[in-house]
Design a protein around this motif. Structure first.
Motif, mmCIF file in Angstrom:
data_model
loop_
_atom_site.group_PDB
_atom_site.id
_atom_site.type_symbol
_atom_site.label_atom_id
_atom_site.label_comp_id
_atom_site.label_asym_id
_atom_site.label_seq_id
_atom_site.Cartn_x
_atom_site.Cartn_y
_atom_site.Cartn_z
ATOM 1 N N SER A 21 0.830 -1.202 0.000
ATOM 2 C CA SER A 21 0.000 0.000 0.000
ATOM 3 C C SER A 21 0.866 1.255 0.000
ATOM 4 O O SER A 21 0.551 2.245 -0.667
ATOM 5 C CB SER A 21 -0.933 0.001 1.215
ATOM 6 O OG SER A 21 -1.856 -1.073 1.146
ATOM 7 N N LYS A 22 1.965 1.209 0.756
ATOM 8 C CA LYS A 22 2.873 2.350 0.782
ATOM 9 C C LYS A 22 3.576 2.549 -0.551
ATOM 10 O O LYS A 22 4.086 3.639 -0.836
ATOM 11 C CB LYS A 22 3.902 2.176 1.906
ATOM 12 C CG LYS A 22 3.312 2.376 3.291
ATOM 13 C CD LYS A 22 4.384 2.354 4.366
ATOM 14 C CE LYS A 22 3.775 2.659 5.719
ATOM 15 N NZ LYS A 22 4.801 2.672 6.801
ATOM 16 N N LYS A 23 3.633 1.503 -1.353
ATOM 17 C CA LYS A 23 4.217 1.605 -2.699
ATOM 18 C C LYS A 23 3.151 1.977 -3.729
ATOM 19 O O LYS A 23 3.369 1.845 -4.933
ATOM 20 C CB LYS A 23 4.886 0.285 -3.074
ATOM 21 C CG LYS A 23 6.038 -0.118 -2.161
ATOM 22 C CD LYS A 23 7.146 0.921 -2.178
ATOM 23 C CE LYS A 23 8.293 0.501 -1.253
ATOM 24 N NZ LYS A 23 9.382 1.522 -1.225
ATOM 25 N N GLU A 24 2.006 2.436 -3.212
ATOM 26 C CA GLU A 24 0.915 2.970 -4.046
ATOM 27 C C GLU A 24 0.201 1.913 -4.876
ATOM 28 O O GLU A 24 -0.337 2.210 -5.945
ATOM 29 C CB GLU A 24 1.429 4.115 -4.934
ATOM 30 C CG GLU A 24 1.985 5.286 -4.118
ATOM 31 C CD GLU A 24 2.405 6.446 -4.987
ATOM 32 O OE1 GLU A 24 2.456 6.288 -6.220
ATOM 33 O OE2 GLU A 24 2.689 7.518 -4.410
ATOM 34 N N TYR A 25 0.183 0.693 -4.374
ATOM 35 C CA TYR A 25 -0.675 -0.339 -4.968
ATOM 36 C C TYR A 25 -2.010 -0.328 -4.221
ATOM 37 O O TYR A 25 -2.069 -0.004 -3.031
ATOM 38 C CB TYR A 25 -0.031 -1.725 -4.853
ATOM 39 C CG TYR A 25 1.180 -1.916 -5.728
ATOM 40 C CD1 TYR A 25 1.043 -2.246 -7.076
ATOM 41 C CD2 TYR A 25 2.470 -1.783 -5.206
ATOM 42 C CE1 TYR A 25 2.161 -2.425 -7.886
ATOM 43 C CE2 TYR A 25 3.592 -1.967 -6.013
ATOM 44 C CZ TYR A 25 3.432 -2.280 -7.350
ATOM 45 O OH TYR A 25 4.531 -2.461 -8.147
ATOM 46 N N GLU A 26 -3.069 -0.688 -4.917
ATOM 47 C CA GLU A 26 -4.386 -0.831 -4.296
ATOM 48 C C GLU A 26 -4.523 -2.284 -3.854
ATOM 49 O O GLU A 26 -4.657 -3.179 -4.693
ATOM 50 C CB GLU A 26 -5.480 -0.445 -5.292
ATOM 51 C CG GLU A 26 -6.869 -0.398 -4.679
ATOM 52 C CD GLU A 26 -7.918 0.063 -5.666
ATOM 53 O OE1 GLU A 26 -9.113 -0.220 -5.424
ATOM 54 O OE2 GLU A 26 -7.552 0.667 -6.694
ATOM 55 N N VAL A 27 -4.495 -2.526 -2.555
ATOM 56 C CA VAL A 27 -4.338 -3.877 -2.027
ATOM 57 C C VAL A 27 -5.554 -4.302 -1.201
ATOM 58 O O VAL A 27 -6.065 -3.537 -0.378
ATOM 59 C CB VAL A 27 -3.071 -3.982 -1.144
ATOM 60 C CG1 VAL A 27 -2.828 -5.432 -0.729
ATOM 61 C CG2 VAL A 27 -1.856 -3.440 -1.885
ATOM 62 N N SER A 28 -6.003 -5.540 -1.414
ATOM 63 C CA SER A 28 -7.024 -6.169 -0.582
ATOM 64 C C SER A 28 -6.427 -7.436 0.020
ATOM 65 O O SER A 28 -5.578 -8.084 -0.605
ATOM 66 C CB SER A 28 -8.264 -6.526 -1.406
ATOM 67 O OG SER A 28 -8.847 -5.361 -1.961
ATOM 68 N N LEU A 29 -6.863 -7.798 1.223
ATOM 69 C CA LEU A 29 -6.299 -8.952 1.926
ATOM 70 C C LEU A 29 -7.414 -9.834 2.460
ATOM 71 O O LEU A 29 -8.334 -9.359 3.120
ATOM 72 C CB LEU A 29 -5.418 -8.482 3.086
ATOM 73 C CG LEU A 29 -4.906 -9.547 4.057
ATOM 74 C CD1 LEU A 29 -3.960 -10.504 3.348
ATOM 75 C CD2 LEU A 29 -4.220 -8.900 5.253
ATOM 76 N N VAL A 30 -7.341 -11.142 2.167
ATOM 77 C CA VAL A 30 -8.226 -12.138 2.761
ATOM 78 C C VAL A 30 -7.362 -13.304 3.237
ATOM 79 O O VAL A 30 -6.193 -13.419 2.857
ATOM 80 C CB VAL A 30 -9.297 -12.639 1.762
ATOM 81 C CG1 VAL A 30 -10.229 -11.511 1.353
ATOM 82 C CG2 VAL A 30 -8.646 -13.261 0.527
ATOM 83 N N THR A 31 -7.962 -14.184 4.047
ATOM 84 C CA THR A 31 -7.169 -15.246 4.661
ATOM 85 C C THR A 31 -7.504 -16.649 4.160
ATOM 86 O O THR A 31 -6.799 -17.596 4.499
ATOM 87 C CB THR A 31 -7.336 -15.219 6.190
ATOM 88 O OG1 THR A 31 -8.721 -15.350 6.511
ATOM 89 C CG2 THR A 31 -6.817 -13.901 6.760
ATOM 90 N N THR A 32 -8.586 -16.785 3.381
ATOM 91 C CA THR A 32 -8.976 -18.116 2.906
ATOM 92 C C THR A 32 -9.390 -18.074 1.439
ATOM 93 O O THR A 32 -9.739 -17.014 0.899
ATOM 94 C CB THR A 32 -10.170 -18.668 3.717
ATOM 95 O OG1 THR A 32 -11.320 -17.857 3.471
ATOM 96 C CG2 THR A 32 -9.858 -18.709 5.199
ATOM 97 N N GLY A 33 -9.396 -19.239 0.823
ATOM 98 C CA GLY A 33 -9.862 -19.346 -0.540
ATOM 99 C C GLY A 33 -11.343 -19.031 -0.665
ATOM 100 O O GLY A 33 -11.793 -18.454 -1.666
ATOM 101 N N ALA A 34 -12.110 -19.397 0.355
ATOM 102 C CA ALA A 34 -13.547 -19.133 0.330
ATOM 103 C C ALA A 34 -13.835 -17.637 0.282
ATOM 104 O O ALA A 34 -14.786 -17.196 -0.368
ATOM 105 C CB ALA A 34 -14.209 -19.761 1.557
ATOM 106 N N GLU A 35 -13.018 -16.844 0.982
ATOM 107 C CA GLU A 35 -13.188 -15.395 0.939
ATOM 108 C C GLU A 35 -12.747 -14.824 -0.406
ATOM 109 O O GLU A 35 -13.313 -13.848 -0.893
ATOM 110 C CB GLU A 35 -12.364 -14.743 2.056
ATOM 111 C CG GLU A 35 -12.834 -15.035 3.463
ATOM 112 C CD GLU A 35 -11.902 -14.419 4.488
ATOM 113 O OE1 GLU A 35 -12.205 -13.308 4.952
ATOM 114 O OE2 GLU A 35 -10.868 -15.044 4.799
ATOM 115 N N ALA A 36 -11.738 -15.434 -0.991
ATOM 116 C CA ALA A 36 -11.163 -14.895 -2.222
ATOM 117 C C ALA A 36 -12.030 -15.168 -3.441
ATOM 118 O O ALA A 36 -12.209 -14.294 -4.301
ATOM 119 C CB ALA A 36 -9.768 -15.482 -2.439
ATOM 120 N N THR A 37 -12.597 -16.366 -3.543
ATOM 121 C CA THR A 37 -13.290 -16.792 -4.762
ATOM 122 C C THR A 37 -14.396 -15.851 -5.208
ATOM 123 O O THR A 37 -14.477 -15.518 -6.406
ATOM 124 C CB THR A 37 -13.832 -18.220 -4.579
ATOM 125 O OG1 THR A 37 -12.739 -19.105 -4.279
ATOM 126 C CG2 THR A 37 -14.517 -18.695 -5.843
#
Length: 448
Positions: A21-37
């Motif tokens: 994020s500090k490198k100016e990327y737009e970042v999202s974070l999840v912890t499982t595949g179920a959240e990501a899919t």
């Protein structure tokens, strides 16, 4: 660029999130595949960064889903050492790249830059094995391979480029100052001062002078102006070792300096602005000290924006041989010797010993052994007595033959009334090691 990170190690994932994020990327974070899919749709993310092993799925399965739902999304796999071959197979199935843990943040940026510049030739796989700050002497770094060591190294690599205050926890002798110096060396402040302070060695009466300095004549014995540790560390890193030993009054003074980012030397009316990063270390549980009222809670939270735990040597069996080789070589250089290794009997004794002094004790034991050794292999005769005594019951380890070790294990099991945890404690080895040795020697617990 939009990035989705899938990482079940919450601390590691958050560090990636903050750094990118500090490198100016737009970042999202999840912890499982179920959240990501459900987040996958055509064009939603430019890059998916996922661990190969997740609680509910694998990076390979996510790769297949992404290629079906969002074929323009690039997939980057994070892997452990044992998973590299699997990651190579994933690349054949369309993954952008794989990166072996632990890794430097700069290496991740290099890969992401290749995504930003798709017409350029992709670089080769980044660092199948990199140096990590596990042991540091004379600018020499040694990397651990145990799971605990890899996690510890990952956290050091990721927190270093940030400005976060880090609390380093670990038993005596695990190398807390080494870790602090490594964080400094990997940070943007690496060319500025690194000031290490042993808080346990500073009398509370002169702590203010030691931390903030004083002016001439401010008290008896102040014969000249003196800069304190805070001012000496300006623009660099201040490492507070054994910070739990500070008196309550000194804790208040430290908290104010950290909050205001200003100090006032003893006897002076002038405040001095300071810019420092604070790292601290302790071998006690500061949270318990807070609950007892011995340590200020506001200071605790100020010091532990991020916590790194250094595992004791007994929890890093896979790393022991690496440390042995490393410290033997150090001792050879210091003592002008040419010892190459330890004998099998010494290896068994070392494996059974709990190493309460951790790396510091191992280093000292090996230096003594190298001094006393007249051949190219360290014999068991030169080991100090405490390494040969494996329990408070004074069970002596005579490991001249494998049968002796087997009998020692049987004796410990009987003494512990076949409680394996208790027997492992008597032998000063881990339960895992005890189970392995019971299997190795085919010890029949019903007939011993």
């Amino acid at each position: 660029m939009k990035i989705l990170i899938v990482e079940d190690d919450i601390a590691f994932g958050k560090m990636l999130h903050i750094y990118l994020s500090k490198k100016e990327y737009e970042v999202s974070l999840v912890t499982t595949g179920a959240e990501a899919t459900p987040l996958f749709s055509d064009g939603s993310f430019d890059v998916l960064i996922t661990d190969l092993q997740l609680p509910d799925t694998t990076g390979l399965q996510l790769l297949e889903i992404v290629k079906e739902k969002a074929p323009t999304t690039q997939v980057l796999l994070m892997t452990g050492y044992a998973e590299v071959s699997t990651a190579v197979d994933a690349m054949k199935k369309g993954a952008l790249e794989y990166i072996s843990k632990p890794f430097r943040p700069e290496e991740l940026l290099m890969i992401l830059e290749n995504v930003r510049k798709p017409n350029e030739v992709k670089g080769s796989t980044i660092a199948s094995e990199i140096e990590a700050p596990l042991v540091k002497t004379n600018n020499s770094l040694l990397q651990g391979i145990s799971k605990a060591a890899i996690t510890y190294q990952q956290h050091i690599q990721l927190v270093s480029p940030t400005t976060m205050a880090v609390l380093i926890q670990g038993e005596s002798g695990t190398g807390k100052e080494v870790a602090a110096k490594a964080i400094h060396d990997f940070s943007d402040r690496c060319n500025q001062p690194f000031i290490a302070v042993d808080c346990g060695a500073i009398p509370k009466e002169i702590a203010s002078s030691e931390f903030f300095g004083h002016i001439k004549g401010s008290f008896t014995g102040a014969i000249a102006d003196k800069k304190g540790h805070f001012e000496n560390a300006h623009l660099g890193t201040l490492f507070l070792d054994e910070v739990g030993n500070l008196s309550y009054e000194n804790q208040i003074q430290l908290l104010r300096a950290l909050q205001e980012k200003k100090i006032k030397p003893v006897g002076s009316s002038k405040e001095i602005a300071i810019d420092i990063r604070v790292l601290s270390a302790t071998n006690e549980n500061l949270r318990e000290a807070v609950e007892r009222g011995d340590f200020r809670e506001d200071l605790y939270h100020r010091l532990q924006e991020f916590t790194i735990h250094i595992p004791p040597l007994r929890e890093r069996e896979e790393d022991l041989q690496r440390f042995i080789s490393f410290f033997i070589e150090q001792a050879n250089v210091a003592l002008n010797k040419n010892v190459k290794d330890i004998s099998k009997e010494v290896a068994i004794a070392f494996d059974n010993y709990a190493w309460p002094g951790n790396l510091r004790e191992l280093k000292n034991v090996l230096k003594r052994c190298v001094l006393l050794t007249t051949t190219d292999v360290i014999p068991i005769e030169v080991l100090p007595h405490e390494v040969l005594v494996t329990s408070d019951k004074k069970i002596v380890t005579d490991f001249s033959t494998k049968n002796n070790e087997k009998q020692l294990i049987i004796n410990a099991l009987k003494q512990a009334e076949y409680n394996k945890s208790k027997a492992a404690g008597l032998l000063k080895i881990t339960r895992k090691t005890l189970y392995n040795k019971i299997a190795h020697y085919a010890i029949d617990l019903d007939n011993v």
